[in-house]
Write a protein that holds these residues in place. Structure first.
Motif, PDB file in Angstrom:
ATOM      1  N   GLY A 250       0.817  -1.207   0.000  1.00  0.00           N
ATOM      2  CA  GLY A 250       0.000   0.000   0.000  1.00  0.00           C
ATOM      3  C   GLY A 250       0.850   1.255   0.000  1.00  0.00           C
ATOM      4  N   PHE A 251       0.602   2.151  -0.958  1.00  0.00           N
ATOM      5  CA  PHE A 251       1.317   3.423  -1.122  1.00  0.00           C
ATOM      6  C   PHE A 251       2.761   3.234  -1.577  1.00  0.00           C
ATOM      7  CE2 PHE A 251      -1.614   3.590   2.489  1.00  0.00           C
ATOM      8  CZ  PHE A 251      -2.610   4.362   1.930  1.00  0.00           C
ATOM      9  N   ARG A 252       3.186   1.991  -1.763  1.00  0.00           N
ATOM     10  CA  ARG A 252       4.564   1.718  -2.180  1.00  0.00           C
ATOM     11  C   ARG A 252       4.626   1.298  -3.645  1.00  0.00           C
ATOM     12  NH1 ARG A 252       9.711   0.927  -0.818  1.00  0.00           N
ATOM     13  NH2 ARG A 252       9.499   1.559   1.353  1.00  0.00           N
ATOM     14  N   CYS A 270      -6.221  -4.109   3.910  1.00  0.00           N
ATOM     15  CA  CYS A 270      -5.445  -3.928   5.139  1.00  0.00           C
ATOM     16  C   CYS A 270      -4.207  -3.099   4.822  1.00  0.00           C
ATOM     17  CB  CYS A 270      -5.036  -5.275   5.716  1.00  0.00           C
ATOM     18  SG  CYS A 270      -6.431  -6.328   6.142  1.00  0.00           S
ATOM     19  N   LEU A 271      -3.921  -2.139   5.692  1.00  0.00           N
ATOM     20  CA  LEU A 271      -2.818  -1.208   5.487  1.00  0.00           C
ATOM     21  C   LEU A 271      -1.964  -1.129   6.748  1.00  0.00           C
ATOM     22  CD1 LEU A 271      -4.871   1.670   3.809  1.00  0.00           C
ATOM     23  CD2 LEU A 271      -3.378   0.047   2.628  1.00  0.00           C
ATOM     24  N   GLY A 272      -0.775  -0.561   6.584  1.00  0.00           N
ATOM     25  CA  GLY A 272       0.120  -0.341   7.721  1.00  0.00           C
ATOM     26  C   GLY A 272       1.388   0.318   7.225  1.00  0.00           C
ATOM     27  N   LYS A 273       2.474   0.132   7.932  1.00  0.00           N
ATOM     28  CA  LYS A 273       3.813   0.556   7.547  1.00  0.00           C
ATOM     29  C   LYS A 273       3.882   2.024   7.116  1.00  0.00           C
ATOM     30  CE  LYS A 273       5.396  -4.138   6.528  1.00  0.00           C
ATOM     31  NZ  LYS A 273       6.233  -4.359   7.698  1.00  0.00           N
ATOM     32  N   ILE A 274       3.687   2.336   5.828  1.00  0.00           N
ATOM     33  CA  ILE A 274       3.892   3.700   5.327  1.00  0.00           C
ATOM     34  C   ILE A 274       2.953   4.692   5.994  1.00  0.00           C
ATOM     35  CG2 ILE A 274       3.581   5.141   3.257  1.00  0.00           C
ATOM     36  CD1 ILE A 274       4.988   2.946   1.672  1.00  0.00           C
ATOM     37  N   ILE A 275       1.732   4.271   6.362  1.00  0.00           N
ATOM     38  CA  ILE A 275       0.780   5.233   6.955  1.00  0.00           C
ATOM     39  C   ILE A 275       1.154   5.629   8.377  1.00  0.00           C
ATOM     40  CG2 ILE A 275      -1.136   4.562   5.474  1.00  0.00           C
ATOM     41  CD1 ILE A 275      -2.327   3.100   7.945  1.00  0.00           C
ATOM     42  N   GLY A 276       2.228   5.033   8.919  1.00  0.00           N
ATOM     43  CA  GLY A 276       2.696   5.448  10.240  1.00  0.00           C
ATOM     44  C   GLY A 276       4.010   6.206  10.179  1.00  0.00           C
ATOM     45  N   GLY A 277       4.585   6.343   8.995  1.00  0.00           N
ATOM     46  CA  GLY A 277       5.828   7.096   8.858  1.00  0.00           C
ATOM     47  C   GLY A 277       6.970   6.574   9.701  1.00  0.00           C
ATOM     48  N   GLY A 278       6.917   5.295  10.070  1.00  0.00           N
ATOM     49  CA  GLY A 278       7.954   4.701  10.906  1.00  0.00           C
ATOM     50  C   GLY A 278       7.511   4.442  12.330  1.00  0.00           C
ATOM     51  N   LEU A 279       6.292   4.843  12.690  1.00  0.00           N
ATOM     52  CA  LEU A 279       5.741   4.569  14.016  1.00  0.00           C
ATOM     53  C   LEU A 279       4.696   3.457  13.903  1.00  0.00           C
ATOM     54  CD1 LEU A 279       5.394   8.180  15.475  1.00  0.00           C
ATOM     55  CD2 LEU A 279       7.272   6.557  15.696  1.00  0.00           C
ATOM     56  N   PRO A 280       4.385   2.770  15.013  1.00  0.00           N
ATOM     57  CA  PRO A 280       3.450   1.638  14.957  1.00  0.00           C
ATOM     58  C   PRO A 280       2.064   2.058  14.471  1.00  0.00           C
ATOM     59  CG  PRO A 280       4.670   1.626  17.021  1.00  0.00           C
ATOM     60  CD  PRO A 280       4.965   2.942  16.367  1.00  0.00           C
ATOM     61  N   VAL A 281       1.529   1.288  13.510  1.00  0.00           N
ATOM     62  CA  VAL A 281       0.247   1.670  12.917  1.00  0.00           C
ATOM     63  C   VAL A 281      -0.339   0.509  12.137  1.00  0.00           C
ATOM     64  CG1 VAL A 281       1.091   2.465  10.670  1.00  0.00           C
ATOM     65  CG2 VAL A 281      -0.875   3.609  11.707  1.00  0.00           C
ATOM     66  N   GLY A 282      -1.641   0.554  11.934  1.00  0.00           N
ATOM     67  CA  GLY A 282      -2.339  -0.363  11.052  1.00  0.00           C
ATOM     68  C   GLY A 282      -3.671   0.256  10.697  1.00  0.00           C
ATOM     69  N   ALA A 283      -4.322  -0.278   9.681  1.00  0.00           N
ATOM     70  CA  ALA A 283      -5.656   0.200   9.294  1.00  0.00           C
ATOM     71  C   ALA A 283      -6.307  -0.846   8.413  1.00  0.00           C
ATOM     72  CB  ALA A 283      -5.572   1.535   8.561  1.00  0.00           C
ATOM     73  N   PHE A 284      -7.625  -0.883   8.424  1.00  0.00           N
ATOM     74  CA  PHE A 284      -8.357  -1.700   7.464  1.00  0.00           C
ATOM     75  C   PHE A 284      -9.617  -0.934   7.081  1.00  0.00           C
ATOM     76  CE2 PHE A 284      -9.783  -2.827  11.663  1.00  0.00           C
ATOM     77  CZ  PHE A 284     -11.139  -3.119  11.577  1.00  0.00           C
ATOM     78  N   GLY A 285     -10.003  -1.095   5.826  1.00  0.00           N
ATOM     79  CA  GLY A 285     -11.158  -0.352   5.351  1.00  0.00           C
ATOM     80  C   GLY A 285     -11.683  -0.953   4.071  1.00  0.00           C
ATOM     81  N   GLY A 286     -12.811  -0.421   3.612  1.00  0.00           N
ATOM     82  CA  GLY A 286     -13.391  -0.939   2.379  1.00  0.00           C
ATOM     83  C   GLY A 286     -14.820  -0.490   2.204  1.00  0.00           C
ATOM     84  N   ARG A 287     -15.648  -1.402   1.720  1.00  0.00           N
ATOM     85  CA  ARG A 287     -17.047  -1.103   1.454  1.00  0.00           C
ATOM     86  C   ARG A 287     -17.743  -0.599   2.717  1.00  0.00           C
ATOM     87  NH1 ARG A 287     -19.128  -6.646  -1.007  1.00  0.00           N
ATOM     88  NH2 ARG A 287     -20.958  -5.952   0.207  1.00  0.00           N
ATOM     89  N   ALA A 288     -18.549   0.442   2.563  1.00  0.00           N
ATOM     90  CA  ALA A 288     -19.229   1.021   3.719  1.00  0.00           C
ATOM     91  C   ALA A 288     -20.194   0.034   4.364  1.00  0.00           C
ATOM     92  CB  ALA A 288     -19.958   2.299   3.309  1.00  0.00           C
ATOM     93  N   ASP A 289     -20.892  -0.771   3.538  1.00  0.00           N
ATOM     94  CA  ASP A 289     -21.872  -1.697   4.118  1.00  0.00           C
ATOM     95  C   ASP A 289     -21.201  -2.775   4.960  1.00  0.00           C
ATOM     96  OD1 ASP A 289     -20.799  -2.743   1.693  1.00  0.00           O
ATOM     97  OD2 ASP A 289     -22.445  -4.191   1.561  1.00  0.00           O
ATOM     98  N   ILE A 290     -19.960  -3.135   4.609  1.00  0.00           N
ATOM     99  CA  ILE A 290     -19.218  -4.096   5.432  1.00  0.00           C
ATOM    100  C   ILE A 290     -18.660  -3.402   6.665  1.00  0.00           C
ATOM    101  CG2 ILE A 290     -17.270  -5.682   5.527  1.00  0.00           C
ATOM    102  CD1 ILE A 290     -17.573  -6.167   2.561  1.00  0.00           C
ATOM    103  N   MET A 291     -18.046  -2.252   6.483  1.00  0.00           N
ATOM    104  CA  MET A 291     -17.421  -1.542   7.602  1.00  0.00           C
ATOM    105  C   MET A 291     -18.438  -1.140   8.666  1.00  0.00           C
ATOM    106  SD  MET A 291     -14.172  -1.575   7.093  1.00  0.00           S
ATOM    107  CE  MET A 291     -13.622  -0.396   8.335  1.00  0.00           C
ATOM    108  N   ASP A 292     -19.665  -0.907   8.268  1.00  0.00           N
ATOM    109  CA  ASP A 292     -20.688  -0.509   9.237  1.00  0.00           C
ATOM    110  C   ASP A 292     -21.131  -1.661  10.139  1.00  0.00           C
ATOM    111  OD1 ASP A 292     -20.646   2.123   8.506  1.00  0.00           O
ATOM    112  OD2 ASP A 292     -22.423   2.048   7.239  1.00  0.00           O
ATOM    113  N   HIS A 293     -20.593  -2.855   9.914  1.00  0.00           N
ATOM    114  CA  HIS A 293     -20.831  -3.958  10.849  1.00  0.00           C
ATOM    115  C   HIS A 293     -19.906  -3.884  12.062  1.00  0.00           C
ATOM    116  CE1 HIS A 293     -23.540  -5.761   7.983  1.00  0.00           C
ATOM    117  NE2 HIS A 293     -23.707  -6.820   8.749  1.00  0.00           N
TER     118      HIS A 293
END
Length: 433
Positions: A250-252, A270-293
């Motif tokens: 992601g982003f690479r 699923c995302l991580g690494k670059i979105i933390g600029g070197g600090l601990p991080v993670g993220a997940f996202g996608g379709r709104a109907d799934i995420m709203d669960h």
């Protein structure tokens, strides 16, 4: 970065001796122990640009890039300034903060498949939570993963492949109940027939398919043409959630990751690494109907004390904005091609069988004459030759990942003298084998 000032830090040998008394194997992540290549690890006391400064005052050109996050190089002044500014306001609040809103806006803008996002603290947490969400959304239990794809160390995902395409996995780590493994189906990467058979054998039972669209954890492996499109087609047909693990890519690989490059729309990412600029991080996202669960809107629980941490968010925002401003992807791919071509030319001159998959700022060096397209062909690479090559490079000041089965990374800071010197070292080391 200069090594001229005498170090007050204990050297690597002394640090490792102390660490082994206090931490299992002397490390906090297994690959750092150098068990795959032999010898003892070095310790790092500083990093800048494309280089590491070891506790022994050696300067190394770094192709690990903190395992992916350092796409702008180490200790970038813009990212450093953003962290310092955020630090003035505090380290953690335990409440919503403005940084996490800005980060979410950037992610949604960069990755069109993501309509809503949840921030967390690691790639493992992101993949674990995305699978729980897929199971909660589909009300199914089974998942498909691919041999050689690593998605963190949660129980359902530390499963290795069986001997056949439909073999249910066995735990790849002590401490994982066999019953957990029975819900994980492990298939060979790049094998359409295995996908067909798995879905035929498990009608309306498969909650999700999770995949590194470009593999990075058994070395760097690309999909066959059309494979990801077929994966999208078959998961949509069966009502199965398609999860792209783009923690590494992601982003690479592109601003929008592999999915932008391949024009594929997964259901969750699923995302991580670059979105933390070197600090601990993670993220997940996608379709709104799934995420709203997800709680608090839905029944799938996920939480984290430090999720959306302001320091990590500030660093990541600065890094993503730099990518947007500079759009360095053509330049990074040129650096990757130069490194690849240097290795291939030197290997040909030496008569060594070498395969070097490369795309953008990711690459691997496999000592095999078989094109690497899955876990089985990756294992054909000669790990003993790689270990010798690794140490020859390290002696000459170039640090590759200390495993024959890990991807390498480039950064914008490798442009110029760093790539010049690195190509010379790789060539010299290959000639010395």
């Amino acid at each position: 970065m200069s090594a001229s000032t005498p170090s007050l830090v204990p050297n690597s040998t002394a640090l490792f001796a102390r660490a082994q008394q206090l931490m299992p194997g002397g490390v906090n992540s297994p690959v750092r122990a150098f068990r795959s290549v032999g010898g003892a690890p070095f310790f790092v006391k500083a990093a800048r640009g494309a280089t590491l400064l070891t506790a022994d005052d050696r300067v190394l050109i770094d192709f690990v890039c903190t395992w992916g996050p350092a796409i702008h190089g180490h200790n970038h002044p813009v990212i450093k300034k953003a962290i310092a500014a955020a630090l003035e306001s505090g380290t953690s609040f335990g409440t919503p903060n403005p940084y996490e809103v800005e980060m979410a806006e950037l992610i949604v803008r960069f990755v069109p498949s993501i309509k809503k996002v949840r921030l967390c603290n690691s790639g493992t947490e992101a993949t674990m939570s995305a699978i729980r969400l897929a199971r909660g959304f589909t009300k199914r239990d089974k998942i498909i993963k691919f041999s050689g794809c690593y998605h963190g160390h949660s129980d359902s995902l530390l499963i290795k492949a069986g001997s056949g395409a439909l073999t249910h996995g066995h735990p790849d780590s002590a401490g994982i109940p066999a019953s957990f493994a029975q819900e994980t189906i492990v298939l060979p990467y790049n094998d359409r027939a295995a996908l067909d058979a798995a879905f035929a054998a498990n009608p309306e039972k498969i909650a999700c398919v999770i995949i590194e669209p470009y593999c990075g954890n058994v070395g760097f492996i690309m999909p066959d043409p059309g494979y990801l499109a077929y994966l999208r087609e078959i998961t949509a047909k069966h009502g199965t959630v398609l999860i792209f693990d783009e923690v590494m890519t992601g982003f690479r690989i592109a601003k929008g990751g592999v999915q932008e490059r391949e024009n594929i729309t997964p259901d969750l990412t699923c995302l991580g690494k670059i979105i933390g600029g070197g600090l601990p991080v993670g993220a997940f996202g996608g379709r709104a109907d799934i995420m709203d669960h997800l709680a608090p809107l839905g029944p799938v629980y996920q939480a984290g004390t430090l999720s959306g941490n302001p320091l990590a968010m500030a660093a990541g925002i600065a890094g993503l904005k730099l990518l947007e401003e500079q759009n360095p992807y053509v330049r990074l791919d040129a650096l990757g091609q130069r490194l690849r071509d240097a290795v291939l030319a030197a290997a040909r001159n030496k008569g060594l069988p070498v395969h070097v998959p490369q795309c953008g700022s990711m690459f691997s060096i496999f000592f095999t004459d078989t094109p690497v397209r899955d876990y089985a062909t990756a294992l054909k690479s000669d790990a003993k030759i790689f270990a010798k090559f690794f140490h020859l490079c390290l002696e000459k000041g170039v640090y590759l990942a200390p495993s024959a089965y890990e991807a390498g990374f480039l950064s914008t800071a490798h442009d110029g003298p760093a790539i010049d010197r690195a190509c010379d070292v790789l060539t010299e080391s290959l000639h010395s084998l």
